[in-house]
Write a protein that holds these residues in place. Structure first.
Motif, PDB file in Angstrom:
ATOM      1  N   UNK A  74       0.568  -0.963   0.098  1.00 23.11           N
ATOM      2  CA  UNK A  74       0.432  -0.036  -0.354  1.00 23.11           C
ATOM      3  C   UNK A  74       0.904   1.774   0.150  1.00 23.11           C
ATOM      4  N   UNK A  75       2.590   1.402   0.978  1.00 19.95           N
ATOM      5  CA  UNK A  75       3.318   2.691   0.777  1.00 19.95           C
ATOM      6  C   UNK A  75       3.489   2.415  -0.383  1.00 19.95           C
ATOM      7  N   UNK A  76       3.414   1.718  -1.681  1.00 14.22           N
ATOM      8  CA  UNK A  76       3.455   1.669  -2.566  1.00 14.22           C
ATOM      9  C   UNK A  76       2.523   2.135  -3.904  1.00 14.22           C
ATOM     10  N   UNK A  77       1.555   1.195  -3.190  1.00 15.33           N
ATOM     11  CA  UNK A  77       0.246   1.662  -4.679  1.00 15.33           C
ATOM     12  C   UNK A  77      -0.116   3.086  -4.213  1.00 15.33           C
ATOM     13  N   UNK A  78      -0.144   3.350  -3.340  1.00 13.12           N
ATOM     14  CA  UNK A  78      -0.390   4.731  -3.034  1.00 13.12           C
ATOM     15  C   UNK A  78       0.414   6.092  -2.796  1.00 13.12           C
ATOM     16  N   UNK A 125      -0.952  -3.240  13.366  1.00 15.18           N
ATOM     17  CA  UNK A 125      -0.587  -1.701  12.060  1.00 15.18           C
ATOM     18  C   UNK A 125       0.955  -2.666  12.576  1.00 15.18           C
ATOM     19  N   UNK A 126       1.181  -1.471  11.417  1.00  9.88           N
ATOM     20  CA  UNK A 126       2.699  -1.690  10.495  1.00  9.88           C
ATOM     21  C   UNK A 126       2.760   0.176  10.551  1.00  9.88           C
ATOM     22  N   UNK A 127       3.933   0.504  10.688  1.00  8.48           N
ATOM     23  CA  UNK A 127       4.429   1.909   9.669  1.00  8.48           C
ATOM     24  C   UNK A 127       5.628   1.536   9.159  1.00  8.48           C
ATOM     25  N   UNK A 128       5.301   2.457   7.561  1.00  8.91           N
ATOM     26  CA  UNK A 128       6.494   1.973   6.511  1.00  8.91           C
ATOM     27  C   UNK A 128       6.767   3.710   6.817  1.00  8.91           C
ATOM     28  N   UNK A 129       8.284   3.630   6.790  1.00 10.11           N
ATOM     29  CA  UNK A 129       8.729   4.824   6.579  1.00 10.11           C
ATOM     30  C   UNK A 129       9.109   5.095   5.276  1.00 10.11           C
TER      31      UNK A 129
END
Length: 169
Positions: A74-78, A100-104
């Motif tokens: 989703x980080x990439x898709x959005x 939950x997760x966080x991608x920075x």
């Protein structure tokens, strides 16, 4: 704690109702989160995006897609990765998994330790376990905004590169 079978997991994702997601994140909560993201972004150069997913698409749940794998996708898709200063942060919530997760983005990831992100994830999961979705999310956003203010302070006016409103999938 035993892991659910592939069938149990797929069924949990299949049958989680939209109403449960709306109960956890009603319009007033979404508005408060939008305001917190917007206010935070005025104080730093980061771009924060919250995506709340009711459940994984059935094929992904069946395939065993992890929360981390989904968050990265989703980080990439959005386009959270596609900010001018590589300062995007995604907070991903999977309600069916209660994880939950966080991608920075790489610009941020170089400066903030994984343990720091995990501590923020823990704030979310503990709050969610108590049914405190709004309070936990706002507390986590406050921590994210503080980190971004420390490492990427505002340096004048800049465009808002990502929507501030949470995305409900």
């Amino acid at each position: 704690m035993t892991q659910p079978s592939r069938l149990q997991r797929a069924l949990r994702h299949l049958f989680l109702r939209r109403a449960e997601a709306t109960r956890a994140f009603p319009a007033s909560t979404l508005d408060a989160i939008t305001d917190a993201i917007a206010a935070g972004e005025r104080t730093h150069r980061g771009e924060v995006r919250l995506i709340v997913e009711k459940s994984l698409p059935l094929a992904l749940a069946w395939a065993g897609t992890t929360t981390r794998q989904r968050a990265v996708a989703l980080f990439a898709d959005y386009g959270v990765w596609d900010t001018e200063e590589n300062c995007g942060v995604l907070l991903y919530v999977n309600l069916a998994e209660r994880k939950v997760d966080i991608v920075a983005d790489r610009g941020i990831d170089r400066r903030i330790a994984p343990a720091t992100w995990q501590a923020i994830c823990d704030v979310l999961t503990r709050g969610f376990a108590r049914g405190e979705f709004e309070a936990a999310t706002l507390a986590a956003l406050d921590q994210v905004n503080s980190l971004l203010r420390e490492h990427f302070p505002a340096n004048g006016a800049r465009p808002n590169e990502l929507p501030d409103a949470p995305l409900m999938l």
